[in-house]
Each structure stands twice: as C-alpha cells, then as structure tokens.
Design a protein around this motif. Sequence first.
Motif, PDB file in Angstrom:
ATOM      1  N   LYS A  23       0.818  -1.202   0.000  1.00 44.66           N
ATOM      2  CA  LYS A  23       0.000   0.000   0.000  1.00 44.66           C
ATOM      3  C   LYS A  23       0.856   1.257   0.000  1.00 44.66           C
ATOM      4  O   LYS A  23       0.500   2.260  -0.598  1.00 44.66           O
ATOM      5  N   LYS A  24       2.001   1.227   0.691  1.00 47.42           N
ATOM      6  CA  LYS A  24       2.795   2.431   0.872  1.00 47.42           C
ATOM      7  C   LYS A  24       3.893   2.594  -0.181  1.00 47.42           C
ATOM      8  O   LYS A  24       4.438   3.679  -0.335  1.00 47.42           O
ATOM      9  N   SER A  25       4.214   1.539  -0.876  1.00 46.20           N
ATOM     10  CA  SER A  25       5.359   1.571  -1.776  1.00 46.20           C
ATOM     11  C   SER A  25       5.169   2.559  -2.916  1.00 46.20           C
ATOM     12  O   SER A  25       4.158   2.547  -3.605  1.00 46.20           O
ATOM     13  N   LYS A  26       6.158   3.427  -3.093  1.00 43.47           N
ATOM     14  CA  LYS A  26       6.143   4.391  -4.193  1.00 43.47           C
ATOM     15  C   LYS A  26       7.253   4.110  -5.194  1.00 43.47           C
ATOM     16  O   LYS A  26       7.286   4.711  -6.270  1.00 43.47           O
ATOM     17  N   ILE A  27       8.169   3.227  -4.850  1.00 40.43           N
ATOM     18  CA  ILE A  27       9.339   2.980  -5.682  1.00 40.43           C
ATOM     19  C   ILE A  27       9.322   1.551  -6.187  1.00 40.43           C
ATOM     20  O   ILE A  27       8.988   0.617  -5.460  1.00 40.43           O
ATOM     21  N   ALA A  28       9.673   1.383  -7.463  1.00 42.85           N
ATOM     22  CA  ALA A  28       9.836   0.043  -8.036  1.00 42.85           C
ATOM     23  C   ALA A  28      11.069   0.048  -8.923  1.00 42.85           C
ATOM     24  O   ALA A  28      11.405   1.063  -9.547  1.00 42.85           O
ATOM     25  N   ILE A  29      11.739  -1.076  -8.959  1.00 47.42           N
ATOM     26  CA  ILE A  29      12.905  -1.223  -9.820  1.00 47.42           C
ATOM     27  C   ILE A  29      12.708  -2.457 -10.684  1.00 47.42           C
ATOM     28  O   ILE A  29      12.120  -3.447 -10.232  1.00 47.42           O
ATOM     29  N   GLY A  30      13.161  -2.385 -11.950  1.00 47.49           N
ATOM     30  CA  GLY A  30      12.904  -3.510 -12.821  1.00 47.49           C
ATOM     31  C   GLY A  30      13.824  -3.577 -14.016  1.00 47.49           C
ATOM     32  O   GLY A  30      14.816  -2.845 -14.116  1.00 47.49           O
ATOM     33  N   PHE A  31      13.462  -4.475 -14.927  1.00 47.84           N
ATOM     34  CA  PHE A  31      14.257  -4.758 -16.113  1.00 47.84           C
ATOM     35  C   PHE A  31      13.314  -4.879 -17.295  1.00 47.84           C
ATOM     36  O   PHE A  31      12.195  -5.371 -17.166  1.00 47.84           O
ATOM     37  N   ASP A  32      13.783  -4.429 -18.464  1.00 45.36           N
ATOM     38  CA  ASP A  32      12.932  -4.387 -19.648  1.00 45.36           C
ATOM     39  C   ASP A  32      13.735  -4.849 -20.862  1.00 45.36           C
ATOM     40  O   ASP A  32      14.907  -4.475 -21.015  1.00 45.36           O
ATOM     41  N   TYR A  33      13.109  -5.663 -21.713  1.00 43.79           N
ATOM     42  CA  TYR A  33      13.725  -6.067 -22.979  1.00 43.79           C
ATOM     43  C   TYR A  33      12.782  -5.713 -24.115  1.00 43.79           C
ATOM     44  O   TYR A  33      11.560  -5.887 -23.998  1.00 43.79           O
ATOM     45  N   GLY A  34      13.344  -5.187 -25.206  1.00 41.36           N
ATOM     46  CA  GLY A  34      12.515  -4.821 -26.339  1.00 41.36           C
ATOM     47  C   GLY A  34      13.214  -5.077 -27.659  1.00 41.36           C
ATOM     48  O   GLY A  34      14.431  -5.247 -27.719  1.00 41.36           O
ATOM     49  N   PHE A  35      12.415  -5.078 -28.725  1.00 42.35           N
ATOM     50  CA  PHE A  35      12.956  -5.264 -30.069  1.00 42.35           C
ATOM     51  C   PHE A  35      12.013  -4.605 -31.072  1.00 42.35           C
ATOM     52  O   PHE A  35      10.836  -4.360 -30.775  1.00 42.35           O
ATOM     53  N   GLY A  36      12.538  -4.302 -32.260  1.00 43.41           N
ATOM     54  CA  GLY A  36      11.698  -3.669 -33.256  1.00 43.41           C
ATOM     55  C   GLY A  36      12.422  -3.433 -34.561  1.00 43.41           C
ATOM     56  O   GLY A  36      13.511  -3.957 -34.806  1.00 43.41           O
ATOM     57  N   SER A  37      11.796  -2.614 -35.418  1.00 41.32           N
ATOM     58  CA  SER A  37      12.357  -2.304 -36.725  1.00 41.32           C
ATOM     59  C   SER A  37      11.784  -0.984 -37.209  1.00 41.32           C
ATOM     60  O   SER A  37      10.848  -0.436 -36.612  1.00 41.32           O
ATOM     61  N   GLU A  38      12.344  -0.489 -38.314  1.00 45.78           N
ATOM     62  CA  GLU A  38      11.909   0.795 -38.848  1.00 45.78           C
ATOM     63  C   GLU A  38      10.475   0.729 -39.368  1.00 45.78           C
ATOM     64  O   GLU A  38       9.982  -0.335 -39.740  1.00 45.78           O
ATOM     65  N   PHE A  39       9.805   1.876 -39.375  1.00 49.95           N
ATOM     66  CA  PHE A  39       8.548   1.983 -40.094  1.00 49.95           C
ATOM     67  C   PHE A  39       8.843   1.816 -41.584  1.00 49.95           C
ATOM     68  O   PHE A  39       9.895   2.239 -42.070  1.00 49.95           O
ATOM     69  N   ASN A  40       7.938   1.201 -42.317  1.00 48.30           N
ATOM     70  CA  ASN A  40       8.205   0.883 -43.723  1.00 48.30           C
ATOM     71  C   ASN A  40       8.600   2.120 -44.525  1.00 48.30           C
ATOM     72  O   ASN A  40       7.929   3.148 -44.473  1.00 48.30           O
ATOM     73  N   ASN A  41       9.713   2.010 -45.248  1.00 49.23           N
ATOM     74  CA  ASN A  41      10.172   3.089 -46.125  1.00 49.23           C
ATOM     75  C   ASN A  41      11.115   2.498 -47.160  1.00 49.23           C
ATOM     76  O   ASN A  41      11.519   1.344 -47.062  1.00 49.23           O
ATOM     77  N   ARG A  42      11.487   3.297 -48.147  1.00 48.41           N
ATOM     78  CA  ARG A  42      12.342   2.816 -49.235  1.00 48.41           C
ATOM     79  C   ARG A  42      13.799   3.219 -49.062  1.00 48.41           C
ATOM     80  O   ARG A  42      14.642   2.831 -49.868  1.00 48.41           O
ATOM     81  N   ASN A  43      14.103   4.006 -48.037  1.00 45.96           N
ATOM     82  CA  ASN A  43      15.446   4.566 -47.922  1.00 45.96           C
ATOM     83  C   ASN A  43      16.422   3.730 -47.110  1.00 45.96           C
ATOM     84  O   ASN A  43      17.616   3.713 -47.393  1.00 45.96           O
ATOM     85  N   TYR A  44      15.939   3.040 -46.069  1.00 53.11           N
ATOM     86  CA  TYR A  44      16.880   2.347 -45.187  1.00 53.11           C
ATOM     87  C   TYR A  44      16.186   1.229 -44.419  1.00 53.11           C
ATOM     88  O   TYR A  44      14.955   1.168 -44.354  1.00 53.11           O
ATOM     89  N   THR A  45      16.998   0.349 -43.846  1.00 53.12           N
ATOM     90  CA  THR A  45      16.504  -0.644 -42.886  1.00 53.12           C
ATOM     91  C   THR A  45      17.149  -0.355 -41.533  1.00 53.12           C
ATOM     92  O   THR A  45      18.272   0.141 -41.454  1.00 53.12           O
TER      93      THR A  45
END
Length: 204
Positions: A23-45
């Motif tokens: 109930k009282k906790s205001k602080i959290a610590i954690g870890f995050d993993y992500g992945f992705g790619s460019e929005f579709n375009n003709r100039n680059y990957t």
Amino acid sequence: MIKKILFLLLFILSVNAVFAQDKKSKIAIGFDYGFGSEFNNRNYTFTNHFYKVQLYYRLKETKHFQYEILVQPEVNFGTHQLLNLYFVKPETHDYIHKREEYTKLKDIHEYVLNLGFLIRKPIDKVFSIYVLGSIGPMITDRETERMSNGFAFADVLALGVSANVNQFRFDIRPSARHVSNAGINSENAGYNTKNIEIGISYRL
C-alpha cells in the motif's frame, strides 16, 4: 506447540508487512527487454533490440489515476543499411565513397538515459493500462547517412498493460521511437522505429 505458535505469528506478521508495504510503496525497480524495426520506407533498414534498467517513482495517486516518473538507462543494439543510395546527394563531400560506405550493413550501439513520465489507469486490483512518454540523451558509436555519431536524443511514446502479482509487476508495451541529434551535427534525418517491450519490476 510453542514453535508452531511462533511460526504462525511470524507468518501473520510477514503477510501483514507485505500488504502494508504494498500500500505504501512508491518505488519500483525492474528490467525491460525490447525489439523492433523501422517503419516501412524505401530509404533504409533498421532493426534493433535493447535492454533497460527501470526505476519508477509514484508522484501522485488519485481516485482514478496514478502519476509516475521513470528513469531508464538503456543499451540499444541496432543493425542499419542504406537502401536508396541517392539519399546521399552529389553536393555531399566525397559522395561516391560515402554512398559505397553507407550502403553496407552495419552494427550500431546506442547508450541512452531515458527520462519519462507515466500516467496509469488501474482497471482492477491486478491489471492497469498506461501511457508513457520519455526523452533522453544518448551516445551512438556509428556514423550513417541519417545521423552523425556521438551525442543525440531518443524520444519514446508507449502504451502499456501491467499485471500485478504480489510485489511484482509484469509489463508489455508497444512503443514508437525517434532518434535524432536536434541539429547539433550535420546528419540529422534520424531513425523511426516501432518496438515491443516486455518488462518486470519489483516494488520496494
């Protein structure tokens, strides 16, 4: 008998402490993993995956919303290639050599300190949804046709869903990310990517 009573008493006190902390906790610590790619375009990957350490602090809680600030040191591993060699114009110094160099597949490392603000809407005691915006300084180690190496900024806008399990919180968030150097260096077209992030945090 006395041992059983002491054990039961200790168990009750422990459970009570956990829920009181919850109930009282205001602080959290954690870890995050992500992945992705460019929005579709003709100039680059551009494909990427990244790791973040996350530090949350709840600023305020109202009847319907929670407001949090978030600090996220990040390491991002990107792979980039120029597809449209005419993106490098003839007026660019040594443009033929640069076209040859920039069209090669290359690895890019980015080191970021994301500073974010999060608005959370609890749905019930377990689930919540939120919107997160962050901006932060970063260092990139590779020059490309779209951005000079060195100092730049990373901007992220994300929507997320959280699930609370005791002191743990599990997150999944689609996000959009823009990286550029705000005109500090000559090349500043930047990268735009769509990502998905998965995280876990622990309320202290």
